[in-house]
Design a protein around this motif. Structure first.
Motif, PDB file in Angstrom:
ATOM      1  N   GLN A  84       0.827  -1.206   0.000  1.00  0.00           N
ATOM      2  CA  GLN A  84       0.000   0.000   0.000  1.00  0.00           C
ATOM      3  C   GLN A  84       0.859   1.252   0.000  1.00  0.00           C
ATOM      4  O   GLN A  84       0.541   2.249  -0.657  1.00  0.00           O
ATOM      5  CB  GLN A  84      -0.941  -0.008   1.216  1.00  0.00           C
ATOM      6  N   GLU A  85       1.964   1.199   0.723  1.00  0.00           N
ATOM      7  CA  GLU A  85       2.880   2.344   0.792  1.00  0.00           C
ATOM      8  C   GLU A  85       3.489   2.640  -0.578  1.00  0.00           C
ATOM      9  O   GLU A  85       3.553   3.792  -1.008  1.00  0.00           O
ATOM     10  CB  GLU A  85       3.988   2.047   1.807  1.00  0.00           C
ATOM     11  N   LEU A  86       3.898   1.610  -1.283  1.00  0.00           N
ATOM     12  CA  LEU A  86       4.560   1.799  -2.573  1.00  0.00           C
ATOM     13  C   LEU A  86       3.589   2.244  -3.661  1.00  0.00           C
ATOM     14  O   LEU A  86       3.980   2.923  -4.613  1.00  0.00           O
ATOM     15  CB  LEU A  86       5.258   0.500  -2.997  1.00  0.00           C
ATOM     16  N   ARG A  87       2.325   1.877  -3.512  1.00  0.00           N
ATOM     17  CA  ARG A  87       1.327   2.327  -4.487  1.00  0.00           C
ATOM     18  C   ARG A  87       1.067   3.821  -4.379  1.00  0.00           C
ATOM     19  O   ARG A  87       0.699   4.472  -5.354  1.00  0.00           O
ATOM     20  CB  ARG A  87       0.029   1.547  -4.291  1.00  0.00           C
ATOM     21  N   SER A  88       1.255   4.355  -3.171  1.00  0.00           N
ATOM     22  CA  SER A  88       1.085   5.792  -2.955  1.00  0.00           C
ATOM     23  C   SER A  88       2.212   6.284  -2.051  1.00  0.00           C
ATOM     24  O   SER A  88       2.012   6.559  -0.854  1.00  0.00           O
ATOM     25  CB  SER A  88      -0.280   6.071  -2.314  1.00  0.00           C
ATOM     26  N   GLU A 112       5.523  -5.406  -8.309  1.00  0.00           N
ATOM     27  CA  GLU A 112       4.366  -4.948  -9.078  1.00  0.00           C
ATOM     28  C   GLU A 112       3.764  -3.679  -8.482  1.00  0.00           C
ATOM     29  O   GLU A 112       3.230  -2.827  -9.210  1.00  0.00           O
ATOM     30  CB  GLU A 112       3.321  -6.055  -9.131  1.00  0.00           C
ATOM     31  N   ALA A 113       3.861  -3.524  -7.147  1.00  0.00           N
ATOM     32  CA  ALA A 113       3.306  -2.329  -6.498  1.00  0.00           C
ATOM     33  C   ALA A 113       4.171  -1.097  -6.730  1.00  0.00           C
ATOM     34  O   ALA A 113       3.678   0.039  -6.680  1.00  0.00           O
ATOM     35  CB  ALA A 113       3.154  -2.581  -4.993  1.00  0.00           C
ATOM     36  N   ASP A 114       5.450  -1.312  -7.022  1.00  0.00           N
ATOM     37  CA  ASP A 114       6.390  -0.192  -7.166  1.00  0.00           C
ATOM     38  C   ASP A 114       6.321   0.415  -8.565  1.00  0.00           C
ATOM     39  O   ASP A 114       7.313   0.495  -9.294  1.00  0.00           O
ATOM     40  CB  ASP A 114       7.811  -0.677  -6.857  1.00  0.00           C
ATOM     41  N   GLU A 115       5.132   0.891  -8.940  1.00  0.00           N
ATOM     42  CA  GLU A 115       4.936   1.442 -10.286  1.00  0.00           C
ATOM     43  C   GLU A 115       5.685   2.759 -10.476  1.00  0.00           C
ATOM     44  O   GLU A 115       6.065   3.113 -11.587  1.00  0.00           O
ATOM     45  CB  GLU A 115       3.444   1.645 -10.536  1.00  0.00           C
ATOM     46  N   GLN A 116       5.901   3.500  -9.401  1.00  0.00           N
ATOM     47  CA  GLN A 116       6.587   4.790  -9.504  1.00  0.00           C
ATOM     48  C   GLN A 116       8.111   4.648  -9.364  1.00  0.00           C
ATOM     49  O   GLN A 116       8.833   5.641  -9.367  1.00  0.00           O
ATOM     50  CB  GLN A 116       6.047   5.756  -8.449  1.00  0.00           C
TER      51      GLN A 116
END
Length: 549
Positions: A84-88, A112-116
């Motif tokens: 959740q942290e890495l998504r935002s 996969e969550a580390d889109e940024q």
């Protein structure tokens, strides 16, 4: 065995690896307790950690000026909070450390969550280079073939910080054990020793310009099975488009192999003068049988000498042209400053100054930034982005720019078992001039490869078993006499020079150097990129995000 001290050093290492700048320590309930036991708040504030947060807190503010150091237990709840942290992301960059092993599926979910792409580092899972089965087999075969040829059945030591070194040591030992009859040689008073090292412990040496004949030829022209391709040399004659340099049948090359560029220039001049004296006079009259016989007898020697002179004058002339065209003396001086001295302010100014030079080649520009990134890794988060921007402004290709990150991943402090800087006080080295061509100073040859210190310690009986253990229960109590060194990832001609000098200066000790290849800068960078590609493939297969900046 002080567990508290061990944990404190681990936390300290995490903080240091994130580099300078303001940081937040992001923890869970258990790791918060762990950190509070080993560090006081005032101590950790001195390390630029100004904020302490829980990963499960819902009321944290966005603070993009802070780096986040995540120290977490690898629980499902923590992984979910981190996803959740890495998504935002609330912070600029994340350095993630787990206190234990984490599953591949969870690593994949984090990737996969580390889109940024804010994750700079993940630790807590298996990392680093690994053997391709075919390459391990090939190196094992090559090493055992050499041992059989030399009639040596050695004791084996390996670099503990390298899993690849241990695997190769075990593979060679397995063959020796299996084929014990083949390795049943006459015992010597002091058993021979095989020392297996890893290139990643010294990524500096293959990046430096060289100033001895053999090493310069390989660095600037390329040596492939003793052959040099000179077809691109301006105005080259047809019979010199490819030449052979072999110490076995070229006396001048054998005598000048390890001499510096200045001395080679002087010796080329002497060679030409000697040739002129022996050159037959154009109007020479063959008036008698004796005259004719003397001419026929001397002609082959003259013809061979003529070829030797033409070859070496052409090679040295091309080296000189490239040194001047690429301004390599100025480049090399900064390289030596980066590799040997410890003055960050001067180092970054010198690199910035050279990057402004339009005559600097793309390879030399990116090489300087690589050396800076390796040498001053702790400062790189502040200065490196500006240097990378400068490379972009120069039009350096994206592939070359990516190599900077790949080199740090290959040989940075996270994977090294040793310090990059040798104890030598390079500043105190007297800057004497070599006499001869271009006045090459010894300021350009201050650097000593790490292998020098390793072998010096080995010969003196001071090489630590804790860092270079023996394979098996036995150990060597006497000073080694026959030493075979193998460098996984490739050796260099600068290291060959080091071994040559150690053999000359240490009577009774015989050292042989080998490696999976002989590198110049270009081939080393190909090795680094190949390793990076292989690691990325493995990470994709296991879902590991790896290092991203």
């Amino acid at each position: 065995m002080n567990v508290t001290l061990a944990v404190k050093q681990y936390v300290s290492k995490m903080i240091e690896n994130s580099g300078p700048g303001m940081k937040v320590l992001l923890m869970d309930r258990e790791t918060t307790s762990i950190v509070s036991v080993v560090y006081t708040q005032s101590e950790i504030l001195q390390k630029e950690v100004y904020l302490f947060e829980r990963i499960d807190s819902q009321n944290r503010d966005n603070m993009k000026h802070l780096k986040a150091i995540c120290f977490l237990r690898p629980t499902k709840e923590n992984v979910e909070h981190l996803i959740q942290e890495l998504r935002s992301p609330k912070y600029s960059v994340y350095f993630i450390y787990f206190s234990n092993v984490i599953s591949k599926s969870e690593i994949k979910a984090l990737a996969e969550a580390d889109e940024q792409e804010v994750v700079a580092e993940v630790q807590g899972v298996a990392r680093g280079r690994s053997w391709e089965p075919s390459m391990l087999s090939r190196c094992t075969q090559g090493l055992t073939s050499v041992l059989l040829a030399l009639k040596k059945c050695p004791m084996i030591r390996y670099q503990l910080s390298s899993d690849m070194s241990k695997r190769l040591a075990e593979s060679v030992k397995q063959i020796i054990t299996k084929e014990y009859e083949l390795f049943d040689f006459r015992k010597t008073e002091v058993p021979p020793l095989l020392l297996i090292l890893d290139r990643s412990d010294d990524a500096i040496t293959p990046l430096l310009n060289q100033w001895t004949y053999q090493a310069m030829v390989h660095e600037l022209l390329g040596l492939n099975n003793n052959r040099i391709d000179l077809s691109r040399v301006p105005g080259i004659s047809k019979d010199l488009k490819e030449v052979v340099l072999s110490a076995e049948n070229d006396e001048f090359y054998a005598n000048n192999l390890y001499l510096n560029f200045g001395e080679i220039g002087t010796n080329i001049k002497n060679l030409m003068e000697d040739f002129q004296k022996k050159k037959p006079k154009e109007q020479q009259k063959l008036e008698s049988i004796t005259d004719m016989k003397a001419f026929v007898e001397n002609y082959p020697q003259f013809k061979k000498m003529s070829g030797t002179v033409s070859k070496h004058v052409t090679v040295v002339g091309e080296l000189s042209r490239l040194v001047s065209e690429r301004q390599l003396m100025e480049v090399s001086e900064v390289e030596q400053e980066l590799s040997c001295q410890n003055d960050h302010s001067n180092a970054q100014q010198s690199v910035r100054r050279l990057l402004q030079n339009p005559r600097l080649s793309e390879l030399d520009a990116v090489r300087l930034v690589m050396l800076y990134a390796l040498r001053y890794e702790r400062h790189s988060s502040c200065v490196l982005p500006a240097l990378m921007d400068e490379l972009s402004r120069r039009g350096v290709s994206e592939r070359h720019r990516r190599m900077v990150k790949s080199v740090v991943e290959y040989g940075g402090k996270r994977v090294r078992g040793s310090d990059l800087v040798t104890p030598t006080d390079a500043v105190a080295i007297t800057k004497q001039f070599f006499k001869g061509l271009k006045g090459v100073e010894n300021v350009y040859t201050q650097h000593q490869p790490l292998i020098h210190d390793t072998l010096d310690q080995l010969i003196k009986g001071r090489l630590k078993d804790s860092q270079f253990p023996y394979l098996g229960a036995s150990s060597l109590r006497d000073r080694p006499q026959d030493i075979m060194v193998f460098l996984i990832g490739g050796a260099t001609y600068e290291e060959a020079l080091t071994v040559y000098n150690l053999n000359r200066s240490t009577p009774g000790v015989r050292i042989v150097l080998g490696g999976s290849s002989i590198h110049n800068t270009k081939s080393f960078l190909e090795e680094v990129m190949s390793t990076a590609s292989h690691s990325a493939d493995r990470a994709q297969g296991s879902g590991r995000p790896g290092n991203r900046r």
